[in-house]
Structure formats: C-alpha cells, structure tokens
Scaffold this active site. Structure first.
Site, PDB file in Angstrom:
ATOM      1  CB  CYS A 139      -1.126   0.209   1.100  1.00 59.16           C
ATOM      2  SG  CYS A 139      -2.287   1.857   0.925  1.00 59.16           S
ATOM      3  CG  HIS A 174      -5.649  -2.168  -1.581  1.00 57.17           C
ATOM      4  ND1 HIS A 174      -4.190  -2.942  -0.917  1.00 57.17           N
ATOM      5  CD2 HIS A 174      -5.582  -0.816  -1.568  1.00 57.17           C
ATOM      6  CE1 HIS A 174      -3.497  -2.009  -0.778  1.00 57.17           C
ATOM      7  NE2 HIS A 174      -4.126  -0.756  -0.926  1.00 57.17           N
ATOM      8  CD  GLU A 175      -6.518   1.155  -5.196  1.00 56.02           C
ATOM      9  OE1 GLU A 175      -5.165   0.233  -5.531  1.00 56.02           O
ATOM     10  OE2 GLU A 175      -6.328   1.797  -4.226  1.00 56.02           O
ATOM     11  CG  HIS A 210      -7.475   2.506   0.079  1.00 56.53           C
ATOM     12  ND1 HIS A 210      -6.646   3.037   0.411  1.00 56.53           N
ATOM     13  CD2 HIS A 210      -6.095   1.442  -0.724  1.00 56.53           C
ATOM     14  CE1 HIS A 210      -5.219   2.665   1.190  1.00 56.53           C
ATOM     15  NE2 HIS A 210      -5.192   2.002   0.213  1.00 56.53           N
TER      16      HIS A 210
HETATM   17  O1  LIG Z   1      -1.690   1.370  -2.044  1.00 59.49           O
HETATM   18  C1  LIG Z   1      -2.144   1.081  -3.713  1.00 59.49           C
HETATM   19  N1  LIG Z   1      -3.575   1.191  -3.708  1.00 59.49           N
HETATM   20  O2  LIG Z   1      -4.732   1.775  -2.400  1.00 59.49           O
HETATM   21  N2  LIG Z   1      -1.574   0.806  -3.866  1.00 59.49           N
HETATM   22  C2  LIG Z   1      -1.459  -0.776  -3.980  1.00 59.49           C
HETATM   23  C3  LIG Z   1      -2.243  -1.473  -4.538  1.00 59.49           C
HETATM   24  C4  LIG Z   1      -2.055  -2.883  -4.554  1.00 59.49           C
HETATM   25  C5  LIG Z   1      -2.989  -3.295  -4.815  1.00 59.49           C
HETATM   26  C6  LIG Z   1      -3.161  -4.629  -4.139  1.00 59.49           C
HETATM   27  C7  LIG Z   1      -2.297  -5.836  -4.665  1.00 59.49           C
HETATM   28  C8  LIG Z   1      -0.682  -4.933  -4.807  1.00 59.49           C
HETATM   29  C9  LIG Z   1      -1.196  -3.311  -4.646  1.00 59.49           C
HETATM   30  C10 LIG Z   1       0.636  -0.842  -4.700  1.00 59.49           C
HETATM   31  O3  LIG Z   1       1.343  -1.707  -4.065  1.00 59.49           O
HETATM   32  O4  LIG Z   1       0.650  -0.730  -6.178  1.00 59.49           O
HETATM   33 ZN   LIG Z   2      -3.614   1.023  -0.570  1.00 63.69          ZN
END
Ligand SMILES: O=C(NO)N[C@@H](Cc1ccccc1)C(=O)O
Ligand SMILES: [Zn+2]
Length: 154
Positions: free
Chosen positions: A97, A139-140, A143
């Site tokens: 994240c 995941h998003e 948020h």
């Molecule tokens: O923090 C964020 N998005 O909120 N970005 C994460 C998104 C993500 C989600 C699921 C698996 C891997 C990565 C990132 O590392 O790019």
């Molecule tokens: Zn995130």
C-alpha cells in the site's frame, strides 16, 4: 504530483463521498492521481490517499519493480464502484500500500468479482474481474470504505 497520505492520517479511515459532478476538475484529479501513482511505481491508487474523500480510484496493473508478474492493463478510472457478486473462492496473495511504504503482507481476496462503476465520463460499466486486477479493485474499494491493509492483516 500530489502528496500521498500515510497510515494514521484520519482521511484514510473515513467513508468517501460519492462523485456527483463529472467535469474537467475530475479529469485533472484523475490525471494527477495516475501521475502520482506512476511516480511511486504503484498499480493502483484511491482518492483518499491523495487527501480527496471521493469514491474514486485508478487501477493500472503493469509489470514493474514492485510487482514483476503483474499483468499489463490500460489504466482504468473507477468511480462510485459497487461489488455485485463475489466468487466463493478466496486466494491469499501479497499486497503493498502506497500509504504503508515498505510494508508487504499476505491478504485473502475473492478470486473473481462482478463490479459496476462509472468511468471518467459518468458512463456505467459492469464486468467480472479476476486474479490480480480483482485484487487491486478490492484493495482500492476498501480504501473508499476507510479500510486499509492494517485492518486486513489477519
Ligand atoms: O496503495 C495502493 N493503492 O491503494 N497501491 C498498491 C495497490 C495494490 C493493490 C493490491 C495488490 C498490490 C498492490 C500498490 O502497491 O501499488
Ligand atoms: Zn492502498
């Protein structure tokens, strides 16, 4: 570039507001979020992470230094998303994240999900997602409900 909120900032624990106005400012925000995400080598970013409590995120899976086996996809702006159906199966996988720099953890997510959302012009889209892209969406989506990886670490 926009500044990315770090875990502990209260905006990351708030329920985001629906988007109701699809204007040029929304386009600018989407462009700025994408640039900010790319600079951080991300594959997704949600509006609350750039201090905008709006139901909006970008999914942009691409093989990069942080996720070498991520599939390639064109960046997709997702607005006012809903998850309509989920597979029975869940899969554990590694996530990071941008608001928890340097942390990575195993999270169980639904393997596939049926989603409905508006694109940058306000058009409704409905589709099934699976695999890594479904993982990014979930995941998003978290948020936007004020849920971060910390709450998902089982
Ligand atoms: O923090 C964020 N998005 O909120 N970005 C994460 C998104 C993500 C989600 C699921 C698996 C891997 C990565 C990132 O590392 O790019
Ligand atoms: Zn995130």
């Amino acid at each position: 570039m926009l500044s990315i909120a770090i875990y502990g900032e209260k905006i990351l624990n708030q329920q985001a507001e629906p988007v109701t106005v699809f204007d040029n400012q929304l386009h600018t925000l989407a462009d700025d979020m994408l640039a900010t995400m790319q600079q951080a080598h991300g594959v997704g970013i949600a509006a609350p992470q750039v201090h905008r409590s709006l139901q909006m995120f970008i999914m942009a899976s691409n093989p990069n230094s942080r996720y070498s086996d991520a599939p390639m996809m064109a960046p997709q702006v997702v607005i006012n998303p809903q998850i309509l159906q989920t597979s029975v199966e869940q899969i554990r996988g590694e996530e990071g994240c941008l608001s928890l720099p340097q942390e990575r953890c195993q999270v169980a997510r639904f393997e596939s999900i049926e989603v409905r959302y508006q694109d940058i012009s306000g058009e409704w889209c409905q589709e099934w997602l699976s695999g890594f892209v479904a993982r990014i969406f979930q995941h998003e989506f978290d948020h936007l409900q004020g849920i971060t990886l910390r709450e998902r670490m089982s």
